[in-house]
Write an enzyme that holds these catalytic residues in place. Structure first.
Site: not given
Lengths: 454, 454
Positions: B350, B421, B322-323
């Site tokens: 998410d 993150h 996904e990232e």
């Protein structure tokens, strides 16, 4: 149908106008608090420069001085202190406990004596432990308790979604457990902490002795130690050594610190908003209830900042002695009654500085309906439920003495009992934005009650 | 009126019966998850035994193996892996930066290169810094940027109550900032992290180069360093040394891990629920998105535990990449289209393992109304809002390819961008009960969609 539609439009339009004005005002309150709020900085000072604030401790008075200054800086028209006699319990030294094993290799237990409890004396108490999972089990085992240490291992019920329900369910073991065990001759009491924390911190809190029975020492254990002791007792008998040093000194004096803005139209109608200034001694009282204090101070600061002049008199009260006496709240209501003050509403924040979810109220259905009509204005800031059931310990006497309608801020409760009355209730456990959003909801509600009455 | 009343009573009664049955089932789901759930233990394994899971890293495959095993243990009828080509970006070494001061006394800056970014080369880049607060300011200063390091100091907007709104507002500087600066000849880019964290952790995340301009190195700074550099630039010009080592290797293969329970009545109607297995490399991907993975796995485990046999086929998907590519989600939708699968609903988690507050949806108004009719069943567990706007990155392609109605869990968002993150996205930042309540809401919604369709 045309006429009805027309009327409906008119109503929507009129309500729409007021709602729009209120919506903008509340937006201004939120922006001010999120960008220029003082709650987080104030909490840092209260927790780090004052620290733990057990009633009667030197920090009590340091906290009162801080509160006066903070309320003045927030813009209160006047700040007064209201004195009251308060209990003065001291821990008196380091609490110690261990499981006594053969050959002197004792296993230490991490404990905290319960607030208001008596000490064991300098030699401590060493006695076999009897585990009970409930008061029912205590009754079944009553013949075996003489001279023993009773261990209440009642579990916090994780299936309650609102964790305060689990607390209400379990807290009787801390409050009445010692006297119930003393009734059957127990020498001391250990309790499993009212918590679902994964760590081993013990959670203290008040116990209340019943005058009919001897006062015996009592202490809380964290969940890991409670599980360890319970597991040991499954296999074999165990003896515990316990040393606590608690002592009740003569009553002393503490103060409610009150900051006020005088109402411009109805100065005799009083709206109270507050939290309590005292805390338990092992931590910093950051969530309980430094948060409630600094959020309440924001009411004066933020209303001033957006240029709103309250119609009614708004009093921010930093209550004395909630934790082990409730003397501050009682005194405030007593004086209100004596002076025949007209209290139209009281709001308390004493459930932690977490993201707000709702208000719990003690008031008439009609008053609740009025609050609920403001939900569209409050929901953008996290309030999604206003329901019967709630208020606050400190404002409770206002309801009982004067019938004042009450509300309590209900923040998200999932993390509260991780830190409640434990060493982990420190500044670092408070999130800035969560604290601030609680303040936004409180200021917004006070603004609406002030503007429209209740 | 009598007839109407009678009909109304009948309706209430019929609905009441179903609601009562559903209410009991959802209570059973909640009790099971809160008392016997595996989400927290699974998250501990994923974060501490697997760790960071950047696409293409060795941990990618360790995570896939973990996911297969966890889905099997949860009780999936079958577990398959669906392979897809994924980008393979590596950080390539330690990121370094410092403010170059006269006399070699450099001040270090704590940075993280942006995902997908190119490195500076082994000698690094040393150049004067040009601060811009916005893309508008970039345009104004475009003539001055050649050979410089552009510092985007765009501030996260604290007045947004839902923090994802602040993220959407700011994230363009991370995504397009480097290429926009390269367009005017900049040598490299520094960005202020998309966060309101009080700490100094830099927050990485994908950047996307525009093929029309040179690819230049880009890195994020934490807020303390960003403020420090900005304050210095207020006073005097500053030069920064920057060394990053990012490199895009050839595409490699990764897998969506899919666990399925075959529907008993409508096996061809598929309900998807998932999160993404990959994470950024500097932390453990605990909230982003280990939480979504372990919550999704609870759907299979908890429905089995309460003895509910789904009518429709339920697929738990742990998406790849996904990232920095979204290739897993794209592959899943592509295969669904190729195989002409009938996807009736997809749900993603998410947005962190925090207390649930609502669902955001992408679906018809009629479908939304159906979901909203279940609010009385979901609100006791924290869901107070279901509204348009939401879904999830990984399930987005299902909507775009097949028109599948989507929902995304919306937990409390106040703490998410403290850790998003960043190195602080570790297991310890997740609260067990908050994580579990998110899972309860998800399982309850899947149960209702399975039972009643959408």
């Amino acid at each position: 149908m045309r006429f009805k539609l027309f009327t409906a439009l008119l109503i929507v339009s009129a309500t729409g106008y007021a709602q729009n004005e209120d919506s903008l005002k509340i937006r201004a309150i939120a922006n001010d608090i999120l960008l220029h709020g003082k709650a987080y900085d104030n909490l840092h000072i209260l927790t780090k420069q004052v620290g733990a604030r057990l009633t009667g401790s030197p920090q009590t008075y340091k906290a009162e001085a801080w509160g006066q200054k903070a309320l003045q800086q927030a813009g209160a028209d006047r700040v007064i202190s209201q004195s009251c006699l308060v209990p003065h319990w001291i821990r008196g030294g380091k609490d110690e406990a261990s499981i006594v094993l053969p050959g002197k290799k004792n296993q230490p237990l991490d404990i905290l004596a319960l607030g208001n409890s008596v000490g064991t004396g300098p030699k401590g108490i060493q006695a076999p432990v009897v585990l009970v999972n409930s008061f029912d089990e205590l009754e079944q085992k009553k013949a075996t308790l003489k001279g023993k240490i009773v261990f209440y291992n009642y579990k916090f019920n994780d299936t309650y979604i609102k964790t305060f329900d689990a607390y209400r369910d379990a807290v009787g073991y801390r409050g009445q457990g010692p006297s119930q065990a003393a009734k059957y001759g127990a020498a001391a009491v250990l309790i499993r902490s009212m918590s679902h924390a994964a760590d081993n911190n013990p959670h203290t809190g008040s116990t209340r002795y019943n005058d009919s029975f001897p006062q015996i020492p009592a202490a809380a254990m964290g969940l890991q130690d409670a599980d360890r002791l319970a597991a040991l007792l499954e296999k074999e008998p165990a003896t515990v050594f316990l040393k606590t040093n608690g002592k009740m000194l003569p009553d002393t004096v503490a103060h409610n610190i009150i900051g006020e803005i005088t109402g411009s139209e109805f100065p005799d109608e009083i709206i109270t908003v507050g939290g309590h200034l005292d805390s338990w001694d092992p931590a910093e009282g950051a969530h309980d209830d430094g948060s409630g204090c600094v959020q309440s101070i924001e009411v004066i600061r933020a209303l001033k900042a957006i240029g709103y002049k309250p119609k009614r008199t708004i009093r921010v009260v930093l209550f004395a002695n909630e934790e082990n006496g409730l003397r501050g709240g009682s005194k405030y209501a007593e004086e209100a009654r004596t002076k025949k003050e007209k209290h139209i509403f009281a709001l308390e924040s004493d459930a932690g500085g977490f993201t707000p979810r709702g208000f719990g109220v003690t008031m008439s259905q009609e008053q609740l309906n009025k609050l609920r009509s403001w939900l569209p204005l409050l929901s953008p800031y996290g309030i999604c439920d206003i329901s019967h059931g709630g208020g606050g310990s400190d404002i409770g006497p206002l309801y009982r003495e004067l019938g004042t309608p009450l509300a309590g801020l209900q923040p998200d409760s999932q993390r509260y009992f991780d830190i409640h009355h434990a060493r982990s209730d420190v500044f670092e456990s408070v999130n800035k934005r969560e604290l601030e959003l609680g303040a936004v909801s409180m200021v917004a509600l006070i603004y609406l009650v002030d503007k429209y009455g209740l």
